[in-house]
Design a protein around this motif. Structure first.
Motif, PDB file in Angstrom:
ATOM      1  N   ALA A   1     -61.511  40.926  28.813  1.00 26.64           N
ATOM      2  CA  ALA A   1     -61.126  40.701  27.420  1.00 26.64           C
ATOM      3  C   ALA A   1     -61.266  41.972  26.588  1.00 26.64           C
ATOM      4  O   ALA A   1     -60.407  42.269  25.749  1.00 26.64           O
ATOM      5  N   ILE A   2     -62.317  42.729  26.826  1.00 25.31           N
ATOM      6  CA  ILE A   2     -62.525  43.970  26.071  1.00 25.31           C
ATOM      7  C   ILE A   2     -61.439  44.984  26.404  1.00 25.31           C
ATOM      8  O   ILE A   2     -60.872  45.620  25.512  1.00 25.31           O
ATOM      9  N   VAL A   3     -61.119  45.114  27.676  1.00 28.08           N
ATOM     10  CA  VAL A   3     -60.070  46.043  28.094  1.00 28.08           C
ATOM     11  C   VAL A   3     -58.746  45.653  27.445  1.00 28.08           C
ATOM     12  O   VAL A   3     -58.005  46.501  26.953  1.00 28.08           O
ATOM     13  N   SER A   4     -58.464  44.361  27.409  1.00 31.16           N
ATOM     14  CA  SER A   4     -57.240  43.862  26.785  1.00 31.16           C
ATOM     15  C   SER A   4     -57.236  44.142  25.276  1.00 31.16           C
ATOM     16  O   SER A   4     -56.235  44.614  24.731  1.00 31.16           O
ATOM     17  N   GLN A   5     -58.338  43.855  24.612  1.00 27.88           N
ATOM     18  CA  GLN A   5     -58.427  44.076  23.167  1.00 27.88           C
ATOM     19  C   GLN A   5     -58.247  45.551  22.808  1.00 27.88           C
ATOM     20  O   GLN A   5     -57.700  45.871  21.753  1.00 27.88           O
ATOM     21  N   LEU A   6     -58.686  46.425  23.680  1.00 28.08           N
ATOM     22  CA  LEU A   6     -58.551  47.862  23.425  1.00 28.08           C
ATOM     23  C   LEU A   6     -57.177  48.408  23.818  1.00 28.08           C
ATOM     24  O   LEU A   6     -56.906  49.589  23.647  1.00 28.08           O
ATOM     25  N   GLY A   7     -56.323  47.533  24.376  1.00 28.85           N
ATOM     26  CA  GLY A   7     -54.984  47.952  24.773  1.00 28.85           C
ATOM     27  C   GLY A   7     -54.965  48.830  26.006  1.00 28.85           C
ATOM     28  O   GLY A   7     -54.068  49.655  26.174  1.00 28.85           O
ATOM     29  N   LEU A   8     -55.938  48.648  26.881  1.00 28.30           N
ATOM     30  CA  LEU A   8     -56.062  49.505  28.058  1.00 28.30           C
ATOM     31  C   LEU A   8     -55.628  48.825  29.352  1.00 28.30           C
ATOM     32  O   LEU A   8     -55.731  49.431  30.428  1.00 28.30           O
ATOM     33  N   THR A   9     -55.154  47.615  29.283  1.00 23.16           N
ATOM     34  CA  THR A   9     -54.820  46.839  30.475  1.00 23.16           C
ATOM     35  C   THR A   9     -53.876  47.588  31.406  1.00 23.16           C
ATOM     36  O   THR A   9     -54.039  47.549  32.624  1.00 23.16           O
TER      37      THR A   9
ATOM     38  N   VAL B   1     -60.003  44.458  36.757  1.00 25.19           N
ATOM     39  CA  VAL B   1     -61.191  44.706  35.950  1.00 25.19           C
ATOM     40  C   VAL B   1     -62.257  43.722  36.403  1.00 25.19           C
ATOM     41  O   VAL B   1     -62.001  42.525  36.526  1.00 25.19           O
ATOM     42  N   TYR B   2     -63.453  44.235  36.653  1.00 24.73           N
ATOM     43  CA  TYR B   2     -64.565  43.418  37.121  1.00 24.73           C
ATOM     44  C   TYR B   2     -65.677  43.447  36.077  1.00 24.73           C
ATOM     45  O   TYR B   2     -66.119  44.514  35.674  1.00 24.73           O
ATOM     46  N   GLY B   3     -66.116  42.275  35.661  1.00 23.44           N
ATOM     47  CA  GLY B   3     -67.213  42.194  34.710  1.00 23.44           C
ATOM     48  C   GLY B   3     -68.293  41.257  35.207  1.00 23.44           C
ATOM     49  O   GLY B   3     -68.047  40.378  36.030  1.00 23.44           O
ATOM     50  N   TYR B   4     -69.490  41.471  34.701  1.00 26.74           N
ATOM     51  CA  TYR B   4     -70.620  40.625  35.072  1.00 26.74           C
ATOM     52  C   TYR B   4     -70.957  39.725  33.911  1.00 26.74           C
ATOM     53  O   TYR B   4     -71.113  40.219  32.791  1.00 26.74           O
TER      54      TYR B   4
ATOM     55  N   PRO C   1     -68.713  37.127  36.450  1.00 28.78           N
ATOM     56  CA  PRO C   1     -69.297  36.627  37.681  1.00 28.78           C
ATOM     57  C   PRO C   1     -69.512  37.714  38.731  1.00 28.78           C
ATOM     58  O   PRO C   1     -70.160  37.472  39.736  1.00 28.78           O
ATOM     59  N   TRP C   2     -68.969  38.905  38.512  1.00 28.29           N
ATOM     60  CA  TRP C   2     -69.006  39.938  39.542  1.00 28.29           C
ATOM     61  C   TRP C   2     -70.298  40.746  39.489  1.00 28.29           C
ATOM     62  O   TRP C   2     -70.651  41.278  38.444  1.00 28.29           O
ATOM     63  N   THR C   3     -70.958  40.906  40.631  1.00 26.59           N
ATOM     64  CA  THR C   3     -72.016  41.906  40.749  1.00 26.59           C
ATOM     65  C   THR C   3     -71.326  43.205  41.162  1.00 26.59           C
ATOM     66  O   THR C   3     -70.156  43.192  41.569  1.00 26.59           O
ATOM     67  N   LYS C   4     -72.028  44.291  41.098  1.00 34.84           N
ATOM     68  CA  LYS C   4     -71.437  45.562  41.511  1.00 34.84           C
ATOM     69  C   LYS C   4     -71.037  45.520  42.985  1.00 34.84           C
ATOM     70  O   LYS C   4     -69.945  45.954  43.350  1.00 34.84           O
ATOM     71  N   THR C   5     -71.928  44.969  43.815  1.00 35.89           N
ATOM     72  CA  THR C   5     -71.632  44.899  45.245  1.00 35.89           C
ATOM     73  C   THR C   5     -70.462  43.977  45.522  1.00 35.89           C
ATOM     74  O   THR C   5     -69.584  44.313  46.329  1.00 35.89           O
ATOM     75  N   SER C   6     -70.385  42.831  44.849  1.00 32.34           N
ATOM     76  CA  SER C   6     -69.259  41.907  45.106  1.00 32.34           C
ATOM     77  C   SER C   6     -67.937  42.500  44.615  1.00 32.34           C
ATOM     78  O   SER C   6     -66.900  42.317  45.253  1.00 32.34           O
ATOM     79  N   ALA C   7     -67.966  43.231  43.516  1.00 27.92           N
ATOM     80  CA  ALA C   7     -66.742  43.875  43.028  1.00 27.92           C
ATOM     81  C   ALA C   7     -66.270  44.947  44.011  1.00 27.92           C
ATOM     82  O   ALA C   7     -65.081  45.011  44.348  1.00 27.92           O
TER      83      ALA C   7
END
Length: 100
Positions: free
Chosen positions: A2-10, A16-19, A21-27
């Motif tokens: 959502a943040i990436v989208s709001q900033l117009g960076l999509t 895009v992976y966020g926690y 549900p994603w951990t760093k290892t799972s991403a």
């Protein structure tokens, strides 16, 4: 996401992976699976947790000094983002959308 989208960076990202549900290892595991292996994957991180995720998934790790400790001295270490840019520049595509 959502943040990436709001900033117009999509348009600059495939995924895009966020926690949660994603951990760093799972991403990283998802990225490695999507690419068919860890070759060419570089994780830039600033903590021992980032370093551990890279080791667990077999991807190359470039450390950026964020003031946090690492488990072991990283093979590649940048004091700042400029240093990191210099280290990854040879891996990036050249041309209008890449490094020039």
């Amino acid at each position: 996401d959502a943040i990436v989208s709001q900033l117009g960076l999509t348009r600059h990202f495939t995924r895009v992976y966020g926690y949660p549900p994603w951990t760093k290892t799972s991403a990283l595991t998802d990225i490695v699976a999507a690419l068919g292996g860890p070759d060419g994957v570089v994780f830039i991180g600033d903590s021992a947790g980032d370093q551990r995720a890279a080791v667990a998934t077999g991807v190359e790790f470039i450390a950026r000094d964020g003031g946090l400790p690492f488990d072991a001295p990283p093979a590649a270490y940048g004091r700042n983002l400029h240093d990191v840019r210099v280290m990854i520049a040879p891996r990036l595509p050249r041309g209008p959308r890449g490094v020039s």
